[in-house]
Design a protein around this motif. Sequence first.
Motif, PDB file in Angstrom:
ATOM      1  N   ASN A  50       0.858  -1.011  -0.027  1.00 23.71           N
ATOM      2  CA  ASN A  50      -0.077   0.068  -0.004  1.00 23.71           C
ATOM      3  C   ASN A  50       0.973   1.265  -0.064  1.00 23.71           C
ATOM      4  O   ASN A  50       0.524   2.090  -0.724  1.00 23.71           O
ATOM      5  CB  ASN A  50      -0.866  -0.204   1.121  1.00 23.71           C
ATOM      6  N   ALA A  51       1.792   1.354   0.721  1.00 25.21           N
ATOM      7  CA  ALA A  51       3.074   2.474   0.793  1.00 25.21           C
ATOM      8  C   ALA A  51       3.467   2.457  -0.684  1.00 25.21           C
ATOM      9  O   ALA A  51       3.523   3.759  -0.985  1.00 25.21           O
ATOM     10  CB  ALA A  51       4.003   2.187   1.693  1.00 25.21           C
ATOM     11  N   SER A  56       3.782   5.612  -5.682  1.00 24.32           N
ATOM     12  CA  SER A  56       3.775   5.741  -6.940  1.00 24.32           C
ATOM     13  C   SER A  56       2.721   6.769  -7.634  1.00 24.32           C
ATOM     14  O   SER A  56       3.046   7.363  -8.478  1.00 24.32           O
ATOM     15  CB  SER A  56       3.378   4.252  -7.768  1.00 24.32           C
ATOM     16  N   LYS A  57       1.436   6.655  -6.523  1.00 25.73           N
ATOM     17  CA  LYS A  57       0.572   7.783  -7.283  1.00 25.73           C
ATOM     18  C   LYS A  57       1.227   9.216  -7.169  1.00 25.73           C
ATOM     19  O   LYS A  57       1.109  10.185  -7.808  1.00 25.73           O
ATOM     20  CB  LYS A  57      -0.590   7.674  -6.368  1.00 25.73           C
ATOM     21  N   ASP A  58       1.927   9.450  -6.051  1.00 25.97           N
ATOM     22  CA  ASP A  58       2.574  10.605  -5.758  1.00 25.97           C
ATOM     23  C   ASP A  58       3.779  10.906  -6.801  1.00 25.97           C
ATOM     24  O   ASP A  58       3.827  12.348  -7.119  1.00 25.97           O
ATOM     25  CB  ASP A  58       3.213  10.812  -4.255  1.00 25.97           C
ATOM     26  N   ILE A  59       4.415  10.093  -7.201  1.00 27.62           N
ATOM     27  CA  ILE A  59       5.498  10.584  -8.079  1.00 27.62           C
ATOM     28  C   ILE A  59       4.936  10.584  -9.339  1.00 27.62           C
ATOM     29  O   ILE A  59       5.313  11.594 -10.024  1.00 27.62           O
ATOM     30  CB  ILE A  59       6.700   9.212  -8.101  1.00 27.62           C
ATOM     31  N   ALA A  60       3.797   9.849  -9.795  1.00 23.16           N
ATOM     32  CA  ALA A  60       3.311  10.300 -11.165  1.00 23.16           C
ATOM     33  C   ALA A  60       2.599  11.451 -11.128  1.00 23.16           C
ATOM     34  O   ALA A  60       2.534  12.267 -11.947  1.00 23.16           O
ATOM     35  CB  ALA A  60       2.008   9.101 -11.301  1.00 23.16           C
ATOM     36  N   GLU A  83      14.907  12.766 -13.109  1.00 22.60           N
ATOM     37  CA  GLU A  83      16.417  13.342 -12.323  1.00 22.60           C
ATOM     38  C   GLU A  83      15.518  14.340 -11.245  1.00 22.60           C
ATOM     39  O   GLU A  83      15.841  14.347  -9.920  1.00 22.60           O
ATOM     40  CB  GLU A  83      17.222  14.131 -13.140  1.00 22.60           C
ATOM     41  N   SER A  84      14.635  15.191 -11.560  1.00 26.82           N
ATOM     42  CA  SER A  84      13.918  16.330 -10.669  1.00 26.82           C
ATOM     43  C   SER A  84      13.370  15.262  -9.510  1.00 26.82           C
ATOM     44  O   SER A  84      13.225  16.095  -8.511  1.00 26.82           O
ATOM     45  CB  SER A  84      13.134  17.011 -11.479  1.00 26.82           C
ATOM     46  N   LEU A  85      12.690  13.968  -9.761  1.00 24.16           N
ATOM     47  CA  LEU A  85      12.033  13.376  -8.533  1.00 24.16           C
ATOM     48  C   LEU A  85      12.904  12.265  -8.018  1.00 24.16           C
ATOM     49  O   LEU A  85      12.242  11.490  -7.178  1.00 24.16           O
ATOM     50  CB  LEU A  85      10.761  12.769  -9.405  1.00 24.16           C
ATOM     51  N   GLU A  98       1.423   3.485 -15.461  1.00 18.46           N
ATOM     52  CA  GLU A  98       0.190   2.599 -14.763  1.00 18.46           C
ATOM     53  C   GLU A  98      -0.643   3.358 -14.016  1.00 18.46           C
ATOM     54  O   GLU A  98      -1.792   3.197 -13.967  1.00 18.46           O
ATOM     55  CB  GLU A  98       1.201   1.908 -13.665  1.00 18.46           C
ATOM     56  N   GLU A  99      -0.135   4.526 -13.469  1.00 19.65           N
ATOM     57  CA  GLU A  99      -1.097   5.738 -12.656  1.00 19.65           C
ATOM     58  C   GLU A  99      -1.803   6.309 -13.657  1.00 19.65           C
ATOM     59  O   GLU A  99      -2.985   6.614 -13.235  1.00 19.65           O
ATOM     60  CB  GLU A  99      -0.341   6.403 -11.712  1.00 19.65           C
ATOM     61  N   LEU A 100      -1.391   6.861 -14.908  1.00 17.16           N
ATOM     62  CA  LEU A 100      -2.058   7.972 -15.717  1.00 17.16           C
ATOM     63  C   LEU A 100      -2.821   7.249 -16.766  1.00 17.16           C
ATOM     64  O   LEU A 100      -3.548   8.063 -17.710  1.00 17.16           O
ATOM     65  CB  LEU A 100      -1.272   9.275 -15.964  1.00 17.16           C
ATOM     66  N   GLY A 101      -2.516   6.046 -17.021  1.00 16.18           N
ATOM     67  CA  GLY A 101      -3.009   5.323 -18.195  1.00 16.18           C
ATOM     68  C   GLY A 101      -2.553   5.879 -19.497  1.00 16.18           C
ATOM     69  O   GLY A 101      -3.062   5.409 -20.566  1.00 16.18           O
ATOM     70  N   VAL A 102      -1.615   6.649 -19.614  1.00 17.40           N
ATOM     71  CA  VAL A 102      -0.839   7.194 -20.977  1.00 17.40           C
ATOM     72  C   VAL A 102       0.633   7.280 -20.817  1.00 17.40           C
ATOM     73  O   VAL A 102       1.293   7.347 -19.720  1.00 17.40           O
ATOM     74  CB  VAL A 102      -1.473   8.412 -21.162  1.00 17.40           C
TER      75      VAL A 102
END
Length: 170
Positions: A50-51, A56-60, A83-85, A98-102
């Motif tokens: 879950n973490a 992953s959602k936060d990074i996307a 690199e910025s992330l 995976e998170e945004l579907g594109v």
Amino acid sequence: IMAIKDMGYEVSEVFGERSLYREMEQQEDIEDMYEWINSICNDVITFLNNARKSQSKDIARLAKEYIDHQLTDVDLSLASVAESLYVSDSYLSRIFKEELGVNFFDYITQQRIKKAKELLATTDMNVNEIAAGVGMSVQSFIRNFKKYEGITPGKYREKFNLDKDVNSIL
């Protein structure tokens, strides 16, 4: 428990108010202890999954925000965003999809074309200026615009202006 702390989590984040030492003392035989340890491991695995999903959602989301703010930068790339992330290119590419579907590159191109359509409809900027204004070379801009919109930028502007003129008459 030490592994959880080593990963930067508090034991209470995983187990809430449970008293693990008390629970351990209450196990009556080796089978109970085995089942209890197995359930503890399952709780940790569930928590970590879950973490990871949340991360992953936060990074996307952060990648999307970065792209939206840097859209006009001709040097905007998977590598620069990763690199910025502080993540790898391949990881960012995978979770973005995976998170945004594109996929990453399609998202950038779609957003640039969207901005270009706005500029074509609301300004007198020429195609070269618009291409530069959305962070693309002229050739790439025209090719991608036609790919996504089915017509060239010039034809889009003509069609938009014609539609605008017809609507003003009505």
